[in-house]
Design an enzyme around this catalytic site. Structure first.
Site, PDB file in Angstrom:
ATOM      1  N   HIS A  47       0.832  -1.208   0.000  1.00  0.00           N
ATOM      2  CA  HIS A  47       0.000   0.000   0.000  1.00  0.00           C
ATOM      3  C   HIS A  47       0.863   1.254   0.000  1.00  0.00           C
ATOM      4  O   HIS A  47       0.357   2.358   0.180  1.00  0.00           O
ATOM      5  CB  HIS A  47      -0.911   0.032   1.224  1.00  0.00           C
ATOM      6  CG  HIS A  47      -1.724  -1.198   1.407  1.00  0.00           C
ATOM      7  ND1 HIS A  47      -1.298  -2.252   2.186  1.00  0.00           N
ATOM      8  CD2 HIS A  47      -2.919  -1.551   0.897  1.00  0.00           C
ATOM      9  CE1 HIS A  47      -2.212  -3.207   2.159  1.00  0.00           C
ATOM     10  NE2 HIS A  47      -3.198  -2.809   1.382  1.00  0.00           N
ATOM     11  N   GLY A  54      -5.192  10.413  10.923  1.00  0.00           N
ATOM     12  CA  GLY A  54      -6.482  10.224  11.585  1.00  0.00           C
ATOM     13  C   GLY A  54      -6.729  11.277  12.649  1.00  0.00           C
ATOM     14  O   GLY A  54      -7.849  11.780  12.800  1.00  0.00           O
ATOM     15  N   HIS A  79      -5.918   8.275   3.331  1.00  0.00           N
ATOM     16  CA  HIS A  79      -6.830   8.652   4.409  1.00  0.00           C
ATOM     17  C   HIS A  79      -7.796   9.751   3.979  1.00  0.00           C
ATOM     18  O   HIS A  79      -8.987   9.708   4.334  1.00  0.00           O
ATOM     19  CB  HIS A  79      -6.058   9.114   5.646  1.00  0.00           C
ATOM     20  CG  HIS A  79      -6.944   9.468   6.797  1.00  0.00           C
ATOM     21  ND1 HIS A  79      -7.656   8.533   7.505  1.00  0.00           N
ATOM     22  CD2 HIS A  79      -7.265  10.676   7.351  1.00  0.00           C
ATOM     23  CE1 HIS A  79      -8.366   9.126   8.443  1.00  0.00           C
ATOM     24  NE2 HIS A  79      -8.148  10.425   8.376  1.00  0.00           N
ATOM     25  N   GLY A  80      -7.320  10.730   3.241  1.00  0.00           N
ATOM     26  CA  GLY A  80      -8.212  11.784   2.789  1.00  0.00           C
ATOM     27  C   GLY A  80      -9.323  11.250   1.908  1.00  0.00           C
ATOM     28  O   GLY A  80     -10.494  11.635   2.058  1.00  0.00           O
ATOM     29  N   ARG A  94      -0.970   0.411  10.499  1.00  0.00           N
ATOM     30  CA  ARG A  94       0.094   0.112   9.541  1.00  0.00           C
ATOM     31  C   ARG A  94       1.402   0.816   9.879  1.00  0.00           C
ATOM     32  O   ARG A  94       2.480   0.286   9.675  1.00  0.00           O
ATOM     33  CB  ARG A  94      -0.355   0.501   8.130  1.00  0.00           C
ATOM     34  CG  ARG A  94      -1.464  -0.384   7.594  1.00  0.00           C
ATOM     35  CD  ARG A  94      -1.944   0.057   6.227  1.00  0.00           C
ATOM     36  NE  ARG A  94      -3.031  -0.804   5.783  1.00  0.00           N
ATOM     37  CZ  ARG A  94      -3.745  -0.582   4.695  1.00  0.00           C
ATOM     38  NH1 ARG A  94      -3.498   0.475   3.955  1.00  0.00           N
ATOM     39  NH2 ARG A  94      -4.718  -1.406   4.356  1.00  0.00           N
ATOM     40  N   ASP A 106      -0.138  12.216  12.710  1.00  0.00           N
ATOM     41  CA  ASP A 106      -1.043  11.132  12.348  1.00  0.00           C
ATOM     42  C   ASP A 106      -2.222  11.679  11.545  1.00  0.00           C
ATOM     43  O   ASP A 106      -2.891  12.631  11.982  1.00  0.00           O
ATOM     44  CB  ASP A 106      -1.564  10.427  13.599  1.00  0.00           C
ATOM     45  CG  ASP A 106      -2.532   9.320  13.253  1.00  0.00           C
ATOM     46  OD1 ASP A 106      -2.071   8.275  12.759  1.00  0.00           O
ATOM     47  OD2 ASP A 106      -3.744   9.518  13.449  1.00  0.00           O
ATOM     48  N   GLY A 143     -11.040  -0.204  18.344  1.00  0.00           N
ATOM     49  CA  GLY A 143      -9.680  -0.324  17.814  1.00  0.00           C
ATOM     50  C   GLY A 143      -8.642  -0.788  18.808  1.00  0.00           C
ATOM     51  O   GLY A 143      -7.569  -1.244  18.420  1.00  0.00           O
TER      52      GLY A 143
END
Length: 578
Positions: free
Chosen positions: A224, A563, A407-408, A548, A561, A491
């Site tokens: 990825h 997130g 992520h976006g 990850r 980060d 999580g």
């Protein structure tokens, strides 16, 4: 700003739907689509009564993995997630229902946080329907964790061998326990190392998902775009093999007289010429050690969109593994031997559609004191969505530094789904009702890790204010705490792990303190906004402990980060909206 790279795609919002249609139109004799989500690719000649169902899956962008290995003798079904993102539980359940033959279903996928959460939730959903489902995680990437922490390793191109063995074992009629044991033996005998020479281009953004200067290579790169263990000057084919192969041979304890299967895998933009040069050197080194190659595969079997680079995978064979590897199969991407193609058609297995979000029950006792009404809440959510839409590229760039660079895009997909669902939702829904809408939208549309995390967060937040029509300061603090606790519970992260929780938890705590001091709702939200921003910025000095980026160790330090950054964006937009 650099120009976007051109891609032969249509609308990014329908990219995976177009992919599914293209695969089925190209292989109508082998695969079809089943289920309400439209994302479960099913083998026409695979599932049958009395056989263990084999479901493989993960994000799109790795073609021919995963749907390319759906067919007789291999996988019965594969749910397709968004680019580099896990399929959602609903998509996985569609595949599970299609694959079920009454003997249980085995899910096989790479060891990634989002996949673990989404497939785990699908297991729970199938169990409620009386179907036994289990998960097996592939962990072949030796660059992603040391041997003593092998269970933390990623699954990359070694998926190919583990899927093949499990599919053969199931096709031969072994029980669920036996098929799972076969997969475990294959995984234990399989190791992979990869190298990247360029970043891949995300179709939605048209830009590289990380920075790798021309003339350099990344050793141990994930599929990825996750950084590897070392970066240095690019080397020739033989020198690259001399780096990648010895650690594999050492971990597998290969000695003279052993037999192995070899996979030299291209990551998307590496020519066959280069891949054969790599195989040439692999064959030389194995011959020098008097290790026999039983069979080799050279080509693109597990890609990373259009990344330049390659990986080398070896599976150390015993008699059973060799037999399972040689077992006939026929799929769009792989044919071994001459499988029995007698059609074993059976009635489609439907599942009930997910029920529509129910309205809250008796509302006569709901508290109405508070400034945030359901209408104001909708305005807040709209403002948060627009803030995310305006920062997609920045969030992807942050993610590209320590993750897979999407992520976006993931957040954009989620919030677009939320806005569509909220626009269709009844105007008299309570905030708790609307939180259920948000949770279901994220879970259905996103997959990845953000899907289950935000679904759990908003679900818990809605339950925390189920006694209210409008939110006052204390209720707002309880609502924010619900988000933080729901995310933490799903999580398993803690503050300091360099995750979105490092923004959500300080925000909830700041709002709680403000409420205890008698602050106004606006002041409480401002304090939450500031705490989230501070928490997100502080992640730059943290070493990742989850997800990850955990594989990067100290290389994750110095980067915010993504997130946490998107959480801070949401809180800032909600504060401004009031």
């Amino acid at each position: 700003m650099s120009q976007k790279h051109r891609k032969l795609i249509n609308d990014p919002d329908t990219l995976i739907e177009d992919l599914v249609a293209g695969m089925v139109s190209a292989h109508p004799d082998l695969i079809c689509v089943e289920g309400d989500t439209g994302r479960a690719i099913v083998a026409l000649n695979g599932p049958r009564d009395g056989k263990v169902g084999i479901v493989i899956g993960g994000g799109s962008g790795h073609e021919p993995a995963f749907a390319g290995y759906v067919g007789k003798g291999l996988a019965d079904a594969a749910p397709l997630g968004n680019i580099f993102a896990s399929p959602s539980p609903a998509q996985i359940m569609d595949a599970g229902f299609a694959a079920d033959g009454g003997a249980g279903v085995l899910f096989l996928y790479g060891n990634y946080t989002g996949d673990v959460m989404n497939f785990g939730m699908a297991e729970e959903g199938l169990a409620e329907q009386g179907i036994t489902a289990r998960s097996f995680l592939v962990t072949d990437d030796i660059a992603s964790a040391p041997p003593e922490r092998a269970s933390e390793r990623r699954g990359i191109a070694g998926d190919f061998f583990v899927f093949k063995v499990a599919g053969a074992a199931a096709d031969l009629g072994l029980s669920l326990d036996e098929v799972e044991q076969a997969a475990a033996r294959a995984n234990a005998a399989t190791r992979t190392m990869g190298v990247a020479l360029s970043a891949c281009i995300l179709p939605q953004t048209g830009r590289p998902n990380f920075d790798l200067p021309v003339g350099e290579m990344e050793i141990g790169m994930g599929i990825h775009g996750e950084p590897g263990i070392e970066r240095g000057p690019a080397e020739g084919a033989d020198a690259v093999v001399d780096r990648l192969l010895p650690p594999i041979l050492e971990e597998l304890a290969c000695t003279a007289g052993d037999r192995v299967a070899v996979l030299v895998n291209g990551l998307g933009s590496t020519s066959l010429l280069e891949l054969y040069l790599l195989h040439r050197r692999v064959a030389q080194l194995l011959e020098d050690r008097r290790i026999t190659i039983h069979h080799s595969w050279v080509g693109e079997y597990c890609t990373s969109l259009d990344m330049e680079g390659a990986s080398i995978t070896l599976m150390k064979l015993d008699a059973d593994l060799q037999a399972w590897l040689d077992h006939p199969c026929e799929t769009p991407a792989l044919r071994v031997g001459k499988p029995d193609v007698t059609r074993t058609a059976r009635p489609r297995r439907h599942r009930d559609r997910v029920a529509q979000v129910a309205h809250s029950g008796d509302r006569t006792d709901l508290r109405t004191d508070g400034e945030v009404t359901p209408a104001e809440f909708r305005t807040m959510m709209q403002a948060g969505a627009e803030a995310i839409f305006g920062e997609v590229d920045r969030l992807c760039a942050l993610d590209g530094e320590i993750g897979d660079g999407d992520h976006g895009v993931t957040m954009e997909i989620g919030w677009k789904a939320v806005m569509t669902a909220m626009d269709a939702a009844d105007r008299d829904m309570t905030i708790t009702d609307l939180c259920r809408v948000i949770a279901d939208s994220f879970l259905s549309a996103v997959g990845a890790s953000a899907g289950p995390l935000y679904a759990s967060g908003f679900g818990a937040a809605g339950r925390a204010v189920s006694d209210r029509w409008a939110l006052d300061t204390r209720a707002l603090a309880a609502w924010l705490d619900g988000i933080a606790q729901g995310i933490a519970g799903r999580g398993g992260a803690r503050p300091g792990d360099k995750t979105m929780l490092d923004a959500w938890m300080p925000a909830a705590e700041a709002a709680g303190v403000a409420a205890s001091e008698g602050a106004t709702l606006q002041d409480a939200l401002i304090r939450a906004r500031d705490a989230a921003r501070h928490g997100a910025n502080a992640t730059a000095q943290m070493q990742s402990g989850k997800g990850r980026s955990q594989k990067l160790g100290q290389r994750s330090i110095g980067h915010v980060d993504p997130g946490a950054a998107s959480a801070a964006l949401l809180l800032a937009a909600w504060s401004d909206a009031l």
